[in-house]
Each structure stands twice: as C-alpha cells, then as structure tokens.
Motif scaffolding. Structure first.
Motif, mmCIF file in Angstrom:
data_model
loop_
_atom_site.group_PDB
_atom_site.id
_atom_site.type_symbol
_atom_site.label_atom_id
_atom_site.label_comp_id
_atom_site.label_asym_id
_atom_site.label_seq_id
_atom_site.Cartn_x
_atom_site.Cartn_y
_atom_site.Cartn_z
ATOM 1 N N CYS A 121 4.040 38.559 10.610
ATOM 2 C CA CYS A 121 4.318 39.957 10.957
ATOM 3 C C CYS A 121 5.275 40.051 12.142
ATOM 4 O O CYS A 121 6.241 40.816 12.119
ATOM 5 C CB CYS A 121 2.998 40.657 11.281
ATOM 6 S SG CYS A 121 3.142 42.444 11.450
ATOM 7 N N ALA A 175 -2.187 41.473 13.230
ATOM 8 C CA ALA A 175 -1.071 41.787 14.128
ATOM 9 C C ALA A 175 -1.438 42.933 15.067
ATOM 10 O O ALA A 175 -1.053 42.945 16.240
ATOM 11 C CB ALA A 175 0.165 42.139 13.312
ATOM 12 N N VAL A 213 3.832 51.265 7.554
ATOM 13 C CA VAL A 213 3.554 50.156 6.644
ATOM 14 C C VAL A 213 3.296 50.775 5.272
ATOM 15 O O VAL A 213 2.270 51.420 5.048
ATOM 16 C CB VAL A 213 2.338 49.337 7.104
ATOM 17 C CG1 VAL A 213 2.103 48.173 6.160
ATOM 18 C CG2 VAL A 213 2.553 48.836 8.532
ATOM 19 N N HIS A 224 6.606 47.537 1.033
ATOM 20 C CA HIS A 224 6.042 46.307 0.476
ATOM 21 C C HIS A 224 5.935 46.337 -1.042
ATOM 22 O O HIS A 224 5.427 47.291 -1.629
ATOM 23 C CB HIS A 224 4.646 46.044 1.064
ATOM 24 C CG HIS A 224 4.663 45.697 2.507
ATOM 25 N ND1 HIS A 224 4.742 44.407 2.970
ATOM 26 C CD2 HIS A 224 4.664 46.485 3.612
ATOM 27 C CE1 HIS A 224 4.756 44.400 4.288
ATOM 28 N NE2 HIS A 224 4.707 45.659 4.705
ATOM 29 N N ALA A 247 -3.012 40.664 7.362
ATOM 30 C CA ALA A 247 -1.922 40.354 8.295
ATOM 31 C C ALA A 247 -1.662 41.521 9.238
ATOM 32 O O ALA A 247 -1.476 41.329 10.449
ATOM 33 C CB ALA A 247 -0.656 40.007 7.516
ATOM 34 N N ILE A 248 -1.638 42.734 8.707
ATOM 35 C CA ILE A 248 -1.385 43.910 9.540
ATOM 36 C C ILE A 248 -2.514 44.101 10.545
ATOM 37 O O ILE A 248 -2.283 44.407 11.725
ATOM 38 C CB ILE A 248 -1.216 45.168 8.661
ATOM 39 C CG1 ILE A 248 0.013 45.026 7.763
ATOM 40 C CG2 ILE A 248 -1.099 46.407 9.535
ATOM 41 C CD1 ILE A 248 1.323 44.845 8.498
ATOM 42 N N TYR A 272 8.863 38.938 11.100
ATOM 43 C CA TYR A 272 9.565 39.901 10.252
ATOM 44 C C TYR A 272 10.041 41.108 11.068
ATOM 45 O O TYR A 272 11.200 41.522 10.955
ATOM 46 C CB TYR A 272 8.664 40.373 9.108
ATOM 47 C CG TYR A 272 9.415 41.275 8.148
ATOM 48 C CD1 TYR A 272 10.017 40.756 7.009
ATOM 49 C CD2 TYR A 272 9.584 42.637 8.404
ATOM 50 C CE1 TYR A 272 10.751 41.563 6.157
ATOM 51 C CE2 TYR A 272 10.312 43.456 7.564
ATOM 52 C CZ TYR A 272 10.889 42.909 6.433
ATOM 53 O OH TYR A 272 11.630 43.718 5.601
ATOM 54 N N ILE A 297 4.256 34.299 4.141
ATOM 55 C CA ILE A 297 3.074 34.954 4.687
ATOM 56 C C ILE A 297 1.933 33.947 4.770
ATOM 57 O O ILE A 297 1.904 32.957 4.031
ATOM 58 C CB ILE A 297 2.668 36.164 3.815
ATOM 59 C CG1 ILE A 297 1.627 37.029 4.529
ATOM 60 C CG2 ILE A 297 2.163 35.722 2.459
ATOM 61 C CD1 ILE A 297 1.332 38.337 3.823
ATOM 62 N N LYS A 304 0.925 51.946 14.392
ATOM 63 C CA LYS A 304 1.255 51.776 12.981
ATOM 64 C C LYS A 304 0.659 52.915 12.176
ATOM 65 O O LYS A 304 -0.334 53.541 12.573
ATOM 66 C CB LYS A 304 0.727 50.443 12.447
ATOM 67 C CG LYS A 304 -0.778 50.413 12.237
ATOM 68 C CD LYS A 304 -1.226 49.143 11.559
ATOM 69 C CE LYS A 304 -2.712 49.188 11.192
ATOM 70 N NZ LYS A 304 -3.598 49.426 12.331
ATOM 71 N N TRP A 319 8.524 49.883 6.873
ATOM 72 C CA TRP A 319 8.358 48.558 6.265
ATOM 73 C C TRP A 319 7.737 48.735 4.885
ATOM 74 O O TRP A 319 6.553 48.993 4.760
ATOM 75 C CB TRP A 319 7.489 47.694 7.163
ATOM 76 C CG TRP A 319 7.462 46.242 6.790
ATOM 77 C CD1 TRP A 319 8.167 45.623 5.809
ATOM 78 C CD2 TRP A 319 6.668 45.222 7.416
ATOM 79 N NE1 TRP A 319 7.881 44.279 5.775
ATOM 80 C CE2 TRP A 319 6.972 43.993 6.742
ATOM 81 C CE3 TRP A 319 5.764 45.207 8.462
ATOM 82 C CZ2 TRP A 319 6.378 42.795 7.101
ATOM 83 C CZ3 TRP A 319 5.171 44.000 8.821
ATOM 84 C CH2 TRP A 319 5.474 42.813 8.147
#
Length: 891
Positions: free
Chosen positions: A604, A178, A5, A289, A174-175, A607, A384, A187, A287
């Motif tokens: 998440c 998830a 991430v 951002h 969000a991460i 995507y 999101i 991750k 991923w």
C-alpha cells in the motif's frame, strides 16, 4: 487529503430483520411497519443447501471431522462489521451477488436478461421468453423447492451493518493494515452493498448511506438490480473473468447477450464515476481496484481532469492475443488509460498490458509506461502481500487452537496435504486431482498414510466441471481407500477461516496449482502458519503453480510446477514428502525471506507513493502547466554568466520563418568567446551538414541522436558507437522490417548509420499499416534479448535505435572535455529525443553542477523542459534577446 479506495463491493453490507415468512400471497404479521420481500439466508433454513456436499461415496470418519462446522455455520450469523471476531484477515470472500448465505436481504428485482449462449436460447415461438439470470445461472422458477430459500417479509426500518462476505479480502486486509500503520490516515471506501436494493425505499437508502459514511468511512454506490446483475453476473463473470484467465468459451455467446451486458457494465462504472465526482475535492486521491471497474479511470479523468487517479489489477492480465478477442477491447484499454498509474502484480502482466496497448492502440510504449493523448501513464508491478501481524493474532484464537488439536488427533500418523481453490476452470482442481491420482499409482508406499484435503470454495458455475471433479474423486477413493483410510477428502463447500488456519498449521504440504491466477495469497498464509509456533522444528512444503502471480516472487523455488504436467506434479508431491527436516527448513526460510518484503503495508505504501510521484511528474510535463519562457529572465542569466553552453535542435532553427534573422542571431552567439554552441539532430552526419548550409559555421554538431559527435572547431566526426556494436543487431532487424515492408503497400525502410526506420505514413491502407507497425515494434522489443536497442513507435514510423547513447550522453561527453566548465546551460528542442537532454540539463542545475540552467521546448507533447515558447515568441526572438558580453546586441 482523502484517499478514495474504490472496489465493486464495500467491506460492509446490510442485514435486515425478518418479520414473517411469506406463504403464497399472504403472511402472518404482514401488518408490521414498512416491509420488503426478501429471502431467508441458509443459516435460517431448515434443510442443508444442495451445494453443501463432500466427497461422493465418503463413509469414513476422517471426512466427518468437518461436519460440526456446517452445523455451526448455518446456525450463527456473521458478526457485525465492527466486531473484531469477524472473518479472518486474509480469508478470500467471493460469494455470488444476491445469494447471501448469512443475511436477510431483499430479493432481486432484476429484469429478464438474455441467455448467454446461442445453444441454450428458447424457441421464440414457445411463449416463454428468456429466463432471468442469477450469477450466470438461468433461473427458470422462483420457488422455495428449487432454491431452498423461503421468501420472507423484511423490515425496511430495522437493519444492521455487518462485515460483508463478498469481495476482495486481501485488499481489505491491506487497507486496514495500512490504516493501522498510519499510512492511510484519511480513507473512504467506495463500492456497492453487494445486494439487491431496488426494493428499498428512498429514506432507507439515505439512512444506510449516511450510517456507512459517518461510522464506517464508506461511500455507497447505488445501482438498480438489473444493471448490477448485467455488470457482475454477466459481463464481469462470463466475459472478463474467463478471458483474463485464458479460458476459451466452450458455448458461443451472441450479440444480444454481449450488447446487453456491456451496456450494464458501462452504466455501473458511470454510477461509480458520478458518486466519486460529487465528493472529490482538490488534493484527494482516487485508487480504483480490479477488472470490474476498467472504464472508471477515464470516466473520472473526464469529470475530474486534475484528479490523482490510480488503478490496480488484482487479477492476471492476459496476452494481447487473448485480450484482442474482446469486442470492447479499445474501450476497456481507453478506460484504464485515464489513470496516472496502472499497477499489476507481476512483470509479466505489465508486459502483457504494454504489449496490448502497442498492438491494439498503436501507442508508444516503454518499460516505464505509455504515451497517450499528450499524457504519460506509468505502468509498474506491485506484488500484494499479507499482513503477518493480523494473521498471527487470528491464529491465537481458541477456535483455531481447538481445530488444530482435532485435526491432529484425527490424522495422527498421516501425511496431510491441503489445498483450497475456487471450483472453476482457472482454479485447476480437476488437474490437481488427476495429478494426485498419478501420484498414488506411481508411489504405492504413500497410499495408506497420505491424505489430500481439497477445499473447493464457492459454488461452481460450471455443473459439468463439478461433475468431472466428483467423478475423479470417487474413482480415487474407490481404488485406493481401505477400511481405515481414505486418501482424498473433497469438500465442495468453503470452510471457516479458523478451520483453514488450523489446516495450514497442521499440513505437511500445501498445494496451489491454479491454471492461471493473480497473486494467490493462500500460499503466503501457509508459509506464515509454518513458522514453528504450533509445531516447533517442523516446516511444511509449498507446491506452487508457475502460473500464479506468487511464482514471480518465489522464483528459484524447487517446487514450482506446471499444473498441466500431471507427472511433474506427482513427482513434486513425492519430493515434498521425501525431503529431510533440514531441507524443509531451508526451503521454508528461502520462501519466507522472499515473501517478507512483499507484505500488505509495504504494498500500500509503495503504490500510493508511486502514484503521487507519477501525478507530480505528469503535472510537471503537461505543456499547459509549463511556464512560458521569459526573455528578460533568459537575458539576465545569460549576461551574468562567464562561460556558457548552448544546445539547439536543428529543426528549431531551420523551421524558423525568419531563417536569415535566426542565422544572424546564431552567428552572434558563435562569435562570443564565452559561448560554446552545439546543434543536435536525429539526422545522419551527412544529412545534418547538408541542411545547415545556410547557418553560420563554427557550431559543434551531434548527429543521429547522439551516435556521432563533431566538436567545435573540428571537421572530423567522432563515432560514439563502434561499428561492431551496431552491425550485429542491424542485420537481423533489417530482415524483420523487410518482412513487414513487403506486406505493407506504400511503406519503406530507411537505414542510417546507427538506426533503422520503418516508415508507414504513406501506406495505402493506414489502418492495416498501423496494426503491422505495432506488431513490428512489439516483436522487436519482446525479442531483443540482451541487445542494447529499442523500437520506438511514433505516428507514421517505427524506429529501432541503440540505447547506449542519446543526445544526453553526447552532451555529457562535451561537458567532460570542456577546458572550462560552464555556469550557464541553455537547451532548446522539441523532438522526443530532446526529452532526455532536458532531463540531463535539469539535473545539472538540481545537483549544483551548473549555476543556471534553462530548458525550453518548442514541441506540443508533455515535456521535461522547464519553459516553453508560447504565443508569438519564437526561437529567433529568444536568441536575438541575448546580450553579448561585449555589450552589443545579438540583433
């Protein structure tokens, strides 16, 4: 499998132990272990920072309710990174790099940077040179008096990892959500520490990196202070951010500034690419951002050709007319196109990006994505959302409950309106206050019982804007305040997340009136806070700008407003206050139901699944990964079939070097009673008949990519589209093409029965012609409305064709009418129009409708075909290899 991430800032940073305050050149206790020079954070300074200010001229106690927070804020530190009582789950974190408010951190050693504006450049002859830059503000002196930041000596060995105050809080939330849900079992965060690091010794960097990797699942990217400052404070904040939010620069920049900041932007992206490439393993996913790292996908693609790479844009994406103003536009677009999947928050942003790639790069685009360098990049929206679970947990804290009680007591009997925005141009605070002023003027009945609390988070980088906002606030309060009531509370400093949750819980109206913004999750937080847990049977109203990403989710909401229309905003405030409790509840339920599917976990999960599918599809289409046609396998499946359908593209058989041998093989196929043979083409029926004069008679024909069908054994053509269905749109498109054709020397228009083509391959000025062709394709695709047509941009041509029919729809018609269903389907092609035919045939096999399906491409682009003619094998060889059922050879 690890998911990297990647964002500019890690969720963590470092707080160093202060050894001594430095006075001049010496400091008491300077004989301590390894030390670096740094600055005390605001929490340890003796005076309140200049940026901490409330409504000018405020004198009432209503505003002073928030003062206890400031005392607490500057007396306490942010909790450690693993402390559950850290910053709130959806609290935005966006603090200037190198100017931490809460941590002891090194002083920046960035080299001097050029001034951003020609208007503010010093005289070359004054001997002063250019001034250093900190977060876009020229720093003329390095003194405690100017910055209120005493210099200290920090221990190079005594430090602790803490939760960072900067970065994207919505992403982190969000991460984390998830991860808790099991969607991200493995991750690794990748990013910078968000602080100057040039002063750190190598062993300190190594220790920090190891601790973050071992204990916090984080990979640290180290860049020098000058590179980071040029990247973030200069290019990201003063070039990209304004452009992405439709802000035209009022002061002209100059080439020296742009060139310098662009080089630093490139270097930081390269540092990220090198760090990730050194740790990536096959099977890992990357991923990336946000706009700080637009070049990274392409850099990673060059280093890791087989990697699964996704990019997500958290900010808005502007129209092509705005984006084309950027000097580095092609490099930025090319950087993004290294990804397998590019995600945006709304359909509008997707459209702008596709339009920009079409117009500026002359690429073939569709609603699904972009064809680029033999790759197909998927482009899709992923709105999101918030994590309701963590937000509800935060709302149960004693601090929030205490603040709810205090605010209710202070504003008892008042209608409370709350807003929280960045004090910058896109935030729209100025426009909101002007609308509020009109509201107070037009609706006098509310003047003595309504209060707007406007939180202006983050220190303004635009002193002129800050002065204008302060002036409006003073005017409003001077005109409409009484001895016991103040209608406007302007806090030009962020507040704690506990206070913000309390305000959202108590507020009757929440206003998000940004001029241009991404999703803006504060409105989502507000709706969640209005669920009745603290105030049963009372539901607040959300006034939302139509220029936020959330507006796309809440379409149909009664309180969507144009923030530039002050009259409309004033009316919206009155409407929100006048609504009955029943109507407020109905509106809240409407919004909460719209919001529910778009939470942090689903965002998440959606995507990452789409990224995996996009990469798999990309690998399946890459020509170098498509297996070569095995003539032995083809012969085997052909021989055992009792009924066969063979579909060949005309260019495949006509382009053969051994045209007579090809004709002989084709004739043998036609004479086998088990076979039904069709030839497909993008040519008109008349053109196709004329070019097949050397081929044997008897094959069925599909012309104009499926618009016309001539069945085997017949001489009449069947039109699969009515004349009326094409007549209406062709007349209008012809006029548009003529406009471009008249302005492009050497171009021409070709009209067929069901399509129009603008040919520009022979234009006198290829560059101008390509740009106009892109504009033509984009204009047609953008204005076609409900017309079932599409403009396809290819090298040298723009073709406008109907979408109701394709070669696949014509082939499906053939299959439906067949007296005996085939158990073997053989499709050969190489044109773009054959891809849909390959997909159709492959699905017949996957769904079990046909026993054996063989799809073969002779093209060079990514394909849906399962096999390719490679090496010395030709279409003639493939046809000649087939054995006829009577035992004779096709040769």
């Amino acid at each position: 499998m690890t998911v990297f991430v990647v964002s500019l800032f890690l969720p963590y940073t470092i707080d160093f132990e202060a050894k001594a305050i430095k006075h001049g050149r010496k400091a008491s206790g300077s004989q301590s272990p390894p030390q670096v020079e740094g600055r005390l954070p605001e929490s340890r300074r003796h005076r309140r920072p200049k940026s901490l200010a409330m409504t000018p001229g405020a004198t009432t106690d209503h505003e002073k309710i928030f003062k206890p927070f400031y005392a607490a804020q500057y007396a306490a530190e942010l909790p450690c990174a693993d402390d559950p009582n850290g910053p709130g789950p959806n609290e935005p974190r966006s603090v200037s790099w190198g100017l931490s408010r809460k941590f002891n951190q090194p002083k920046s050693k960035a080299a001097l940077h050029p001034e951003p504006s020609i208007l503010s450049r010093p005289d070359p002859g004054d001997g002063l040179g250019t001034k250093p830059f900190v977060d876009g503000i020229a720093e003329a002196h390095d003194s405690e008096e100017e910055h209120g930041s005493p210099r200290v000596l920090l221990s190079d060995e005594d430090w602790v990892v803490k939760a960072a105050e900067h970065g994207n809080g919505g992403l982190r939330n969000a991460i984390n959500a998830a991860s808790d849900a099991g969607i991200l079992p493995d991750k690794t965060w990748v990013g910078t520490l968000g602080m100057p690091t040039d002063s750190l010794k190598e062993h300190t960097r190594k220790s920090i990196a190891e601790k973050l990797q071992d204990e916090f699942e984080s990979l640290t990217v180290f860049v020098n202070d000058s590179e980071f400052e040029g990247h973030y404070s200069h290019f990201s904040r003063t070039v990209l951010w304004p452009a992405f939010h439709y802000q035209v620069q009022e002061s002209p920049r100059h080439k020296e500034y742009d060139d310098h900041s662009w080089r630093q932007y490139v270097r930081v992206n390269e540092a990220f690419a090198d760090t990730i490439a050194a740790r990536w393993k096959p099977g890992d996913s990357i991923w990336v951002h946000d706009y700080h790292l637009l070049l990274l996908p392409e850099m990673l693609r060059k280093r890791l050709p087989e990697a699964e790479i996704g990019f997500y844009m958290h900010a808005a994406f502007p129209s092509s007319e705005i984006f084309r103003c950027l000097a580095a536009r092609r490099a930025l677009l090319g950087g993004l196109l290294g990804a397998d999947l590019i995600g945006f928050q709304t359909d509008e942003y997707c459209h702008h990006f596709l339009q920009t790639c079409s117009r500026l790069l002359s690429l073939e685009v569709s609603a699904e994505g972009i064809q680029y360098k033999n790759r197909f990049i998927c482009v899709k929206k992923f709105p999101i959302g918030i994590d309701p679970k963590s937000l509800d947990e935060a709302r149960q804290s004693p601090e929030v409950k205490e603040w709810v009680s205090k605010i209710r007591e202070r504003y008892e009997g008042k209608h409370l309106i709350v807003a929280r925005d960045r004090l910058d141009a896109p935030g729209g605070i100025k426009q909101k206050l002007l609308a509020y002023e009109i509201f107070l003027k037009r609706y006098p009945k509310w003047r003595e019982n309504v209060v707007l609390i406007q939180v202006a988070s983050s220190q303004s980088e635009l002193p002129e804007l800050e002065a204008q906002v302060s002036k409006i606030a003073m005017r409003v309060n001077s005109v409409y305040s009484t001895l016991t009531h103040q209608p406007l509370v302007l806090l030009k400093q962020d507040i704690s997340f506990s206070q913000f949750l309390a305000l959202m819980t108590v507020a009757e109206v929440f206003m998000v009136t940004s001029l241009r913004e991404g999703m803006n999750l504060t409105g989502h937080d507000y709706l969640q806070c209005q669920d009745g847990k603290f105030a049963p049977e009372r539901y607040g109203s959300l006034i939302l700008s139509e220029f936020t990403g959330s507006a796309s989710i809440f379409s149909g909401h009664d309180l969507l407003v144009n923030p530039w229309d002050y009259q409309q905003c004033a009316e919206a405030i009155d409407f929100a206050l006048e609504m009955s409790p029943e109507q407020k509840q109905k509106n809240w339920e409407f919004l909460i139901n719209k919001m529910a599917p778009h939470n942090a976990v689903s965002w998440c999960e959606s995507y990452l699944k789409t990224l995996s599918d996009a990469r798999s599809a990309q690998l399946a289409r890459e020509l170098n990964l498509v297996s070569s046609l095995s003539t032995e396998m083809l012969k085997e499946t052909y021989t055992r079939a009792s009924r066969r359908l063979v579909i060949l593209e005309d260019e495949c058989i006509l382009a053969s070097n051994a045209i007579k041998r090809t004709a002989t093989a084709l004739d043998a196929l036609l004479h086998d009673p088990k076979n039904v043979v069709y030839v497909t083409s993008n040519k008109t029926p008349e053109q196709l008949e004329s070019v097949l004069t050397e081929m044997p008679v008897g094959a069925g024909l599909i012309a104009e990519n499926g618009c016309f069908l001539r069945e085997t054994g017949k001489s009449e053509w069947e039109r699969l589209l009515t004349i009326d269905s094409t007549k209406d749109w062709m007349e209008g498109i012809r006029k548009v093409m003529q406009y471009f054709q008249e302005r492009t020397d050497g171009s021409r228009i070709e009209e067929r029965h069901c399509s129009l083509t603008f040919w520009y391959k022979d234009a006198r000025d290829p560059e101008v012609a390509a740009r106009r062709a892109s504009e033509l394709a984009d204009q047609i695709n953008g204005s076609r409305g409900s017309e079932p047509i599409r403009a396809v941009l290819t090298k040298g041509a723009v073709t406008v064709e109907p979408t109701q029919v394709t070669k696949a729809t014509a082939a499906e018609r053939v299959l439906e009418r067949a007296s005996q269903k085939p158990d073997f389907v053989f499709v050969v092609g190489g044109a773009r129009g054959d891809e849909v035919l390959f997909n159709w045939a492959n699905r017949l096999g996957q769904e079990g409708k046909v026993q054996d399906v063989v799809t073969v491409t002779v093209g060079t682009h990514p394909t849906e075909a399962k096999a390719a003619l490679t090496g010395n094998t030709t279409i003639t060889d493939a046809l000649a290899s087939l054995k006829l059922t009577n035992g004779d050879s096709a040769e």
